[in-house]
Scaffold this motif. Sequence first.
Motif, mmCIF file in Angstrom:
data_model
loop_
_atom_site.group_PDB
_atom_site.id
_atom_site.type_symbol
_atom_site.label_atom_id
_atom_site.label_comp_id
_atom_site.label_asym_id
_atom_site.label_seq_id
_atom_site.Cartn_x
_atom_site.Cartn_y
_atom_site.Cartn_z
ATOM 1 N N ILE A 171 -11.497 5.900 11.773
ATOM 2 C CA ILE A 171 -12.266 4.927 10.999
ATOM 3 C C ILE A 171 -11.303 3.864 10.483
ATOM 4 C CG2 ILE A 171 -13.703 4.595 8.935
ATOM 5 C CD1 ILE A 171 -14.537 7.548 9.240
ATOM 6 N N ASP A 172 -11.661 2.590 10.617
ATOM 7 C CA ASP A 172 -10.825 1.514 10.092
ATOM 8 C C ASP A 172 -10.670 1.656 8.578
ATOM 9 O OD1 ASP A 172 -10.518 0.477 12.594
ATOM 10 O OD2 ASP A 172 -11.585 -1.403 12.210
ATOM 11 N N THR A 173 -9.573 1.114 8.047
ATOM 12 C CA THR A 173 -9.252 1.320 6.641
ATOM 13 C C THR A 173 -8.943 0.017 5.915
ATOM 14 O OG1 THR A 173 -6.936 1.713 7.243
ATOM 15 C CG2 THR A 173 -8.361 3.645 7.001
ATOM 16 N N LEU A 174 -9.267 0.011 4.623
ATOM 17 C CA LEU A 174 -8.921 -1.096 3.740
ATOM 18 C C LEU A 174 -8.215 -0.506 2.517
ATOM 19 C CD1 LEU A 174 -9.020 -4.010 2.661
ATOM 20 C CD2 LEU A 174 -11.336 -3.524 1.797
ATOM 21 N N LEU A 175 -6.918 -0.751 2.399
ATOM 22 C CA LEU A 175 -6.138 -0.298 1.256
ATOM 23 C C LEU A 175 -6.135 -1.383 0.190
ATOM 24 C CD1 LEU A 175 -4.097 1.611 -0.175
ATOM 25 C CD2 LEU A 175 -2.281 0.391 1.053
ATOM 26 N N VAL A 176 -6.569 -1.024 -1.009
ATOM 27 C CA VAL A 176 -6.493 -1.944 -2.138
ATOM 28 C C VAL A 176 -5.443 -1.398 -3.095
ATOM 29 C CG1 VAL A 176 -8.447 -0.796 -3.296
ATOM 30 C CG2 VAL A 176 -7.760 -3.108 -3.979
ATOM 31 N N THR A 177 -4.486 -2.238 -3.464
ATOM 32 C CA THR A 177 -3.317 -1.767 -4.212
ATOM 33 C C THR A 177 -3.544 -1.838 -5.724
ATOM 34 O OG1 THR A 177 -2.312 -3.961 -4.000
ATOM 35 C CG2 THR A 177 -1.706 -2.299 -2.361
ATOM 36 N N THR A 178 -4.668 -1.262 -6.170
ATOM 37 C CA THR A 178 -5.002 -1.261 -7.593
ATOM 38 C C THR A 178 -4.800 0.105 -8.244
ATOM 39 O OG1 THR A 178 -7.305 -0.892 -6.923
ATOM 40 C CG2 THR A 178 -6.669 -3.146 -7.490
ATOM 41 N N GLY A 179 -4.393 1.105 -7.451
ATOM 42 C CA GLY A 179 -4.292 2.454 -7.991
ATOM 43 C C GLY A 179 -3.018 3.157 -7.594
ATOM 44 N N PHE A 180 -3.133 4.136 -6.726
ATOM 45 C CA PHE A 180 -2.031 5.042 -6.417
ATOM 46 C C PHE A 180 -0.931 4.394 -5.576
ATOM 47 C CE2 PHE A 180 0.087 8.390 -4.017
ATOM 48 C CZ PHE A 180 0.360 9.325 -4.996
ATOM 49 N N THR A 181 -1.292 3.812 -4.449
ATOM 50 C CA THR A 181 -0.301 3.225 -3.534
ATOM 51 C C THR A 181 -0.042 1.771 -3.911
ATOM 52 O OG1 THR A 181 -1.033 4.696 -1.752
ATOM 53 C CG2 THR A 181 0.247 2.759 -1.112
ATOM 54 N N LYS A 182 1.195 1.447 -4.162
ATOM 55 C CA LYS A 182 1.552 0.121 -4.646
ATOM 56 C C LYS A 182 1.883 -0.832 -3.490
ATOM 57 C CE LYS A 182 1.077 1.695 -8.751
ATOM 58 N NZ LYS A 182 -0.181 1.394 -9.484
ATOM 59 N N ALA A 183 1.795 -2.126 -3.774
ATOM 60 C CA ALA A 183 2.017 -3.146 -2.747
ATOM 61 C C ALA A 183 3.404 -3.034 -2.125
ATOM 62 C CB ALA A 183 1.804 -4.533 -3.348
ATOM 63 N N GLU A 184 4.403 -2.696 -2.927
ATOM 64 C CA GLU A 184 5.764 -2.622 -2.401
ATOM 65 C C GLU A 184 5.967 -1.455 -1.436
ATOM 66 O OE1 GLU A 184 5.884 -1.055 -6.746
ATOM 67 O OE2 GLU A 184 4.893 -2.679 -5.611
ATOM 68 N N GLU A 185 5.053 -0.494 -1.447
ATOM 69 C CA GLU A 185 5.151 0.642 -0.535
ATOM 70 C C GLU A 185 4.585 0.335 0.844
ATOM 71 O OE1 GLU A 185 3.958 4.516 -2.283
ATOM 72 O OE2 GLU A 185 3.492 3.343 -4.071
ATOM 73 N N VAL A 186 3.732 -0.666 0.941
ATOM 74 C CA VAL A 186 2.988 -0.934 2.177
ATOM 75 C C VAL A 186 3.881 -1.143 3.400
ATOM 76 C CG1 VAL A 186 1.400 -2.545 3.313
ATOM 77 C CG2 VAL A 186 0.951 -1.765 0.965
ATOM 78 N N PRO A 187 4.966 -1.937 3.306
ATOM 79 C CA PRO A 187 5.782 -2.153 4.509
ATOM 80 C C PRO A 187 6.393 -0.880 5.098
ATOM 81 C CG PRO A 187 6.300 -3.791 2.830
ATOM 82 C CD PRO A 187 5.441 -2.750 2.170
ATOM 83 N N ASN A 188 6.527 0.156 4.290
ATOM 84 C CA ASN A 188 7.182 1.380 4.753
ATOM 85 C C ASN A 188 6.208 2.519 5.058
ATOM 86 O OD1 ASN A 188 9.843 0.279 4.425
ATOM 87 N ND2 ASN A 188 9.625 0.582 2.217
ATOM 88 N N LEU A 189 4.913 2.244 5.052
ATOM 89 C CA LEU A 189 3.936 3.290 5.364
ATOM 90 C C LEU A 189 4.063 3.677 6.840
ATOM 91 C CD1 LEU A 189 0.822 1.923 3.434
ATOM 92 C CD2 LEU A 189 2.351 3.787 2.758
#
Length: 254
Positions: free
Chosen positions: A220-238
């Motif tokens: 299923i396609d996903t939409l991550l919103v960085t308002t809670g657990f996972t922060k924006a700075e973590e996204v490049p390293n997922l």
Amino acid sequence: MTQYKGYLIDLDGTIYLGEDRIEAGTRFVKRLQEKNIPHLFVTNNTTKTPAQVQERLQEKFGIMTSEETIYTATLATLEYMDDMAKGETAYVIGESGLKSAIYGSYQRDTENPAYVVVGLDNDLTYEKLTLATLAIAKGAMFIGTNPDLNIPTERGLLPGAGSINKLLEVATRVKPIFIGKPNAIIMNKAVERIGIARRDLLMVGDNYLTDIRAGIDNDIDTLLVTTGFTKAEEVPNLPIAPTHVVASLDDWEI
């Protein structure tokens, strides 16, 4: 951009943060409602019944929705237990939302239950853990409602149901069967409930480990919103990138 026919939406960290409203989350839901786009709130939270979640959404966060739009890990757990048909008894660590559902269908047994079901319990005691440990050692099926190690709140990240399950796993050397996101059990049942093909659905959430992996692991396609657990700075390293990432649900075009 893909036009999705339906949305699966997390609550904690996506629509609200503990007791604090995420205004963009409220506006996002209202936009879906205005366009009559089917959506299902899929939450790992087992502390409340769907009716209580509905009431909270309305009174605390200004979201008017029907009880049928709320699918909890509790409901998925109960359906899974019914599918397994292992027995008619259970011992539950959890709060009223979980206990009322399980004990409404299964007899409470602290000695030799067919199932031990473990969710978040704000009144957790050593005796509760002891009863669960002994029952699992006797052969009870060990079910964890969800693997969330933490809960995002206005106070910060608090211990989640996954932390309690991890303690019991260490004590019993038995791995729980997890029901909630990111596992296939809850996602398969959510897709069945909303009645829309996976290719036309979008999973929306704030937690990469649960919400986003739930989509990635279940096609299923996903939409991550960085308002809670996972922060924006973590996204490049997922390890596997979400399909979409936004800082606010206001930024998402429906």
